[in-house]
Every structure is written in structure tokens, then in C-alpha cells.
Design a protein around this motif. Structure first.
Motif, PDB file in Angstrom:
ATOM      1  N   GLN A 107     106.955 -39.923  35.391  1.00 32.78           N
ATOM      2  CA  GLN A 107     108.301 -39.860  34.823  1.00 32.78           C
ATOM      3  C   GLN A 107     108.431 -38.672  33.893  1.00 32.78           C
ATOM      4  O   GLN A 107     107.442 -38.121  33.408  1.00 32.78           O
ATOM      5  N   ASP A 108     109.671 -38.292  33.628  1.00 34.50           N
ATOM      6  CA  ASP A 108     109.929 -37.217  32.683  1.00 34.50           C
ATOM      7  C   ASP A 108     109.675 -37.713  31.263  1.00 34.50           C
ATOM      8  O   ASP A 108     109.765 -38.922  30.980  1.00 34.50           O
ATOM      9  N   PRO A 109     109.358 -36.801  30.338  1.00 31.55           N
ATOM     10  CA  PRO A 109     109.121 -37.214  28.945  1.00 31.55           C
ATOM     11  C   PRO A 109     110.351 -37.897  28.347  1.00 31.55           C
ATOM     12  O   PRO A 109     111.493 -37.526  28.644  1.00 31.55           O
ATOM     13  N   ILE A 110     110.119 -38.906  27.523  1.00 29.58           N
ATOM     14  CA  ILE A 110     111.178 -39.643  26.841  1.00 29.58           C
ATOM     15  C   ILE A 110     111.124 -39.282  25.362  1.00 29.58           C
ATOM     16  O   ILE A 110     110.112 -39.512  24.698  1.00 29.58           O
ATOM     17  N   VAL A 111     112.213 -38.697  24.849  1.00 28.03           N
ATOM     18  CA  VAL A 111     112.294 -38.330  23.436  1.00 28.03           C
ATOM     19  C   VAL A 111     112.972 -39.471  22.681  1.00 28.03           C
ATOM     20  O   VAL A 111     114.109 -39.845  23.000  1.00 28.03           O
ATOM     21  N   LEU A 112     112.270 -40.020  21.701  1.00 27.49           N
ATOM     22  CA  LEU A 112     112.796 -41.144  20.919  1.00 27.49           C
ATOM     23  C   LEU A 112     113.608 -40.619  19.745  1.00 27.49           C
ATOM     24  O   LEU A 112     113.435 -39.473  19.303  1.00 27.49           O
ATOM     25  N   PRO A 113     114.492 -41.459  19.202  1.00 26.09           N
ATOM     26  CA  PRO A 113     115.280 -41.027  18.038  1.00 26.09           C
ATOM     27  C   PRO A 113     114.391 -40.796  16.816  1.00 26.09           C
ATOM     28  O   PRO A 113     113.279 -41.323  16.734  1.00 26.09           O
TER      29      PRO A 113
END
Length: 604
Positions: free
Chosen positions: A582-588
Motif C-alpha cells: 500500500q501507499d504510505p499513510i500520513v497521520l494527522p
């Protein structure tokens, strides 16, 4: 008549000259204080012939004496492998059991101990390199017996370990029988040894050893005044000595006795706690209270506030140091008592020449003997004060009180600040940087409480109670902080940031959590304490399926700067989750537990 007038003028001029310029006396006292570390160095060198500030590195007791037990027939075989430079006392070896149906025979040593002229126990036999003996056991066939093996040893370099106790299990052969004349004789000879009574060894106290321990303890207490860890409290002693010349001799004697009572009382309190805890099975020694982070933090508070008081910034704690309105009042004696108590507390990390061997001997003796030795130690430490109070020639050598004493008092505050700094460093070693930070916050709170308390004395009516409430709240907050320092920081299981590490973990099929943070980033610290270090996020990050990588941007790091830029960021925090395929997930930037868990488990 003219001659008589001339003599009176000369006498008056000498008095004026002697009292006019106190600076030479100040310089003398400061020179004495600055020379104390050198005197301590000399004392160490003469006694130990080693580096004055470094004691020999002693092995842990279980490395110095490796104990094993085995069973051969009806014999319990006990063996010790002894490190070079260490030895065991033959007469301190004991074997006991609580089982009244079992008896044991005389010890059969593999080889006899070597005779040694011990400075405390007289002529004794000791074992070097190894020790082994057999213990005949009379028990029923197949019976399991739990024995307690006692022993004690010392190092040639001067350390004596406390008596040790280790379990040893004996399982009798199935064919064993407690019959026959020989067994009957053994039962008769050793029946009294089956219940916590030593089978072998003369544990009697020699008079020569006792008196030598008393003398060594007194000498050690005297030299303890020269040790570096006691040096800060010498500022309190020096100030009291300087002011003592302005009071009546009787009051001076009473204050010296009060100081002695404070020293001896604290030594006896620590000794009693040491005896009770050791009897309960604790492995502790001199200075054990400084192994507790909350106690170290409390001492930081005390020394810092005393320093502020001497500096004149606040006016609390003056009764503790006997610097009240008049040393002739009751507060002066109370101040002398607590000054002595404080000196003992700060002296805890130090062991002066002669003191170590005396205490090593004391902990092997009955409580009454141990307390007598600790009393001698306290009297030795207090003896300079007593000598000045009761020997007129020494008392007359003290400087005259005057305005110079206020400056002198402020100068003497700085050793207390350095002592607080040293204990803060110790606390940091025990609990980490967060523990140090919390205690620093406590120092600010205490200073605020002291400032409010001082202002409240100038107020009246409801305002005074309002300010006192604030002062009490700040003091309670400072004390509450100490409870947060009791447990060392938990070490995070994290990997250092590197782009290659991210790719490697991803190729292994792991979920990767990247936390880019900095120590000066408040949001980062809030997220880590409120979310990342709490359940269930913390457990997930420590699991085998997740690789936790932390990038520390506290200092400039071009690699981390480029990583931030790749996500369109130029500041921290940044939290990125990589899941397989999966693509990277940027968290808040403001995390919640649900947001992190959803990203890690693939629910988002």
C-alpha cells in the motif's frame, strides 16, 4: 599615669585593629574550605595507597563466590569457587534446616583452611580459590530436605561482604536408613544443630576486635568531615562556627551537644533501618537510601532551598541552620540538631578510611554491638564541634562576629547549589532526563511557594489565606512530583531512522510506523505520552508484526530534512505508516489512539 594611659590606648588600638578588618579571617576560612578536597585526597592515599577518589572495583558476591551443591549417597556436598583476591571464613560456614526429623554430622572438609590473622576476628582459618566439604545427613529413605547454607567472605582489598544464605536441596537415596550405632552417635552429637544453629565455627566476639572496630569507626567518622560528599554541608558548619563566638560559652556547649545528638541520632536511625531490612532478607548497605529516586529528589529540594536561604533570596529554613534571630534562643539548638542530621544524610554516599572495615564488621554482629559501632562513628564525625565547644583555646581562635558574616554566609550557599546539581545528576542516572525535568519543575514550584509564604507575612485578612493556599498547593505539587520519579524510564524498542531500514522492513512484509520527532517539539511529546506510549498503541508498536522507526530531528539532520520534504513538510511531527503493498499513510499531527490503530491494522 602617662604610662598607664599609654598602655590603655595600645590595648584599645589592638582591639580595634583586630576587629576592624575581618577579611584576613574570611580568606583563612575560605582557604581551609578549598583545601578540604586535597586533605581528603591525602587521607585516601595514606589509608588505601590508591587513587583518592576511586575505590577498588569489587565483584558481586555471587561472582566472588560461586556456590554449588550436590548429593553423593548420604552426603550433601557443598562447593565454592572463589575468585582471586577473595576468601571465605571457615568458621562462618553453617548448615541448618527446619526439619526436626533430620540430623547432620560433622563437616568433612576437602582441605583445611589457611590460617589468617584477621584484624577483627583474631586467628581464623580461611579458604582461598576453592572450598568444599561434605555434610553427612541422617534422614529417611527418599526424603527431600531443604537446607540453608550460610557463609561469609571478604576481599583482600578491604571489603567484607555481609553473611550470605543459599538453599541446598538434599534427596536421600531409597536405601538410606537411620539406624546403627554410628547414626545414633551422630544424632546425639548434632541434634541441636538441626534448627538454625551453626554446626561449625566459633562466632564469639573478641574483645580486641570490638575495641578496634570502635576506634576505627571513630577515626572514620572524624575523617568523614573531609570527604567530598560532605563538603557542601561544611558550609553550614563553618557559618555556625563563625557565629558561635558571639554567644555565651554555655550556649555554645549546648548547641554543640545538640549538633552531636543530631549526628548520632541519624546514624542510629540509618543503622536500625539497615539491620531490620537485612534481617528481612534485603541485600543493602551503607547509603542504601540514596538508591531510592524519591529520596534523592527530596535531598535536591532540601539543599537547593537551604542554598536560597543562605543567599538571602528567601527566608525559610533558617531555623534548620541555626541562622535565626539569635543563636542563644531555642531555635539555635534545634538548628544545630538538624544541621547534624543533614550532614549525615549528605554523607551517605561516602566511605572514609577506617570506616568501611568498621561497618563491615558491624553488620556481622548482634544489633547492640552494631549500634555501638555506629554511635562511635557519629561521635567521631561530631568531635570537631565538641572540641571547639569544650576546649577554650580552640573557641578563642574563632573570628569575631560582624557585618562580614552576611557576605560570608552568601558565599557559602554555592557549595549547596553544587551539591543539589550533583544529586540531580544522580537522579538523571536513575530515572532518565524526564525524571530530572520533573524535579526541576518541583524546584520552581517550591521556590514559588517560598516566595508566596514570604509575601503572605506582609498581608492581613482573607488575602493572607489566599496566598498561603497557593503556597501549600505548590509545595504539595513539588512533593507529588517525587512519586513520578520512582520508576526509571521505559526503554523504547525502536530503530534509528534510515531510508534503507524502512525499505528492508517493508520487504520483510512488516508494517512500518515512522515517527519523526524532536525533543523541543511540544506536540511531539504530548502525542508520545498521551497516545504512543499508552495501551493499546504501545503493545502494537512492540509486536513482531510492526517495525517502529523514530527519526530524531532535535539536531539538524539532512537525511530527515529530505524525508520531511518528500511529504511536503518542513517541520515536525510527522507520522507515516507503511503497510505491505500500500501507499504510505500520513497521520494527522495531533494523534488519537483510534487513528493510529486504524492505520496499523488496515481499517482505514
Amino acid at each position: 599615669m602617662a604610662i598607664l594611659t599609654r598602655n590603655k590606648e595600645l590595648t584599645r588600638n589592638r582591639e580595634l585593629t583586630r576587629n576592624r578588618d575581618p577579611l584576613p579571617m574570611i580568606r583563612t576560612l575560605l582557604t581551609f574550605l578549598l583545601c578540604l578536597p586535597a586533605l581528603a585526597y591525602a587521607a585516601f592515599s595514606l589509608d588505601n595507597n590508591t587513587d583518592a577518589l576511586q575505590e577498588p572495583d569489587f565483584l558481586p558476591v555471587d561472582e566472588a563466590y560461586i556456590f554449588t551443591s550436590s548429593v553423593e549417597g548420604n552426603d550433601l556436598v557443598l562447593h565454592w569457587k572463589i575468585a582471586d583476591g577473595y576468601y571465605l571464613y571457615q568458621n562462618r560456614m553453617k548448615v541448618t534446616t527446619q526439619n526436626s526429623s533430620v540430623s547432620i554430622g560433622e563437616f568433612d572438609y576437602l582441605h583445611e583452611g589457611k590460617e589468617k590473622d584477621d584484624q577483627y576476628f583474631g586467628l581464623v582459618k580461611v579458604f582461598y580459590h576453592e572450598a568444599e566439604f561434605r555434610v553427612p545427613v541422617n534422614s529417611a529413605a527418599g526424603q527431600e530436605v531443604e537446607f540453608t547454607v550460610g557463609y561469609q567472605g571478604c576481599a583482600d582489598a578491604g571489603l567484607c561482604y555481609p553473611p550470605q544464605k543459599r538453599p541446598a536441596l538434599f534427596i536421600a537415596p531409597e536405601s538410606s536408613e537411620v539406624t546403627g550405632a554410628s547414626n545414633s552417635n551422630n544424632n546425639q552429637q548434632t541434634s541441636n544443630n538441626s534448627k538454625d544453629t551453626p554446626v561449625s565455627g566459633d562466632n564469639s566476639l573478641t574483645q580486641a576486635g570490638f575495641f578496634l572496630a570502635i576506634i576505627s569507626a571513630f577515626a572514620g567518622g572524624l575523617i568523614l568531615n573531609l570527604m567530598p560528599c560532605v563538603f557542601p554541608v561544611l558550609s553550614l558548619k563553618a557559618f555556625k562556627l563563625a557565629k558561635a563566638s558571639g554567644i555565651a560559652r554555655k550556649e555554645h556547649k549546648l548547641q554543640s551537644l545538640a549538633y552531636t545528638a543530631g549526628v548520632v541520632s541519624l546514624f542510629l536511625t540509618i543503622a536500625t533501618a539497615l539491620i531490620v531490612l537485612r534481617a528481612g532478607g534485603e541485600s543493602i548497605g551503607w547509603g542504601f537510601q540514596l538508591q531510592s529516586p524519591w529520596f534523592v529528589g527530596l535531598m535536591v529540594y532540601v539543599l537547593f532551598l537551604l542554598g536560597l536561604s543562605l543567599s538571602g533570596f528567601i527566608e525559610i529554613g533558617t531555623s534548620l541552620m541555626g541562622a535565626g534571630e539569635s543563636l542563644a534562643t531555642k531555635g539555635g539548638k534545634r538548628g544545630a540538631f538538624f544541621t547534624g542530621a543533614l550532614a549525615v544524610l549528605v554523607a551517605s554516599p561516602c566511605t572514609a578510611p577506617f570506616m568501611g572495615t568498621a561497618m563491615g564488621y558491624a553488620i556481622t554482629q548482634p544489633p547492640a554491638i552494631s549500634l555501638l559501632i555506629f554511635t562511635s562513628l557519629g561521635l567521631g564525625m561530631a568531635s570537631p564541634f565538641l572540641a571547639i565547644a569544650f576546649i577554650p583555646a580552640l573557641a578563642q581562635a574563632l573570628p569575631k562576629p560582624g557585618a562580614w558574616m552576611d557576605t560570608f554566609k552568601q558565599i557559602l550557599a554555592f557549595p549547596l547549589y553544587f551539591s543539589a546539581l550533583w544529586l540531580l545528576w544522580v537522579l538523571g542516572r536513575q530515572t532518565g532526563i524526564n525524571g530530572m525535568t520533573w524535579v526541576l519543575a518541583g524546584l520552581i514550584a517550591l521556590t514559588f511557594a517560598a516566595w508566596i509564604h514570604r509575601r503572605a507575612r506582609m498581608l492581613s485578612g482573607p488575602a493572607i489565606w489566599f496566598e498561603r493556599l497557593f503556597a501549600i498547593s505548590a509545595a504539595v505539587f513539588a512533593l507529588w512530583i517525587l512519586s513520578t520519579t520512582a520508576t526509571p524510564e521505559k526503554t523504547e524498542q525502536v530503530a534509528a531512522f534510515h531510508q534503507d531500514a524502512i525499505e528492508q522492513y517493508r520487504s520483510e512484509g512488516k508494517t512500518v510506523f515512522v515517527n519523526v520527532t524532536a525533543d523541543w517539539c511540544v506536540s511531539c511529546l504530548v502525542n508520545e505520552n498521551a497516545v504512543l506510549s499508552q495501551s493499546p498503541v504501545a503493545e502494537t508498536l512492540e509486536s513482531e508484526e510492526v517495525a517502529y522507526i523514530k527519526g530524531d530531528w532535535t539536531n539538524s539532520d539532512p537525511m530527515i530534512t529530505d524525508y520531511l520534504a518528500s511529504f511536503g513538510r518542513n517541520g515536525v511531527p510527522l507520522y507515516v505508516v507503511y503497510r505491505s503493498g500500500q501507499d504510505p499513510i500520513v497521520l494527522p499531527q495531533i494523534l488519537t489512539a483510534n487513528a493510529v490503530m486504524d492505520a496499523l491494522t488496515g481499517l482505514n
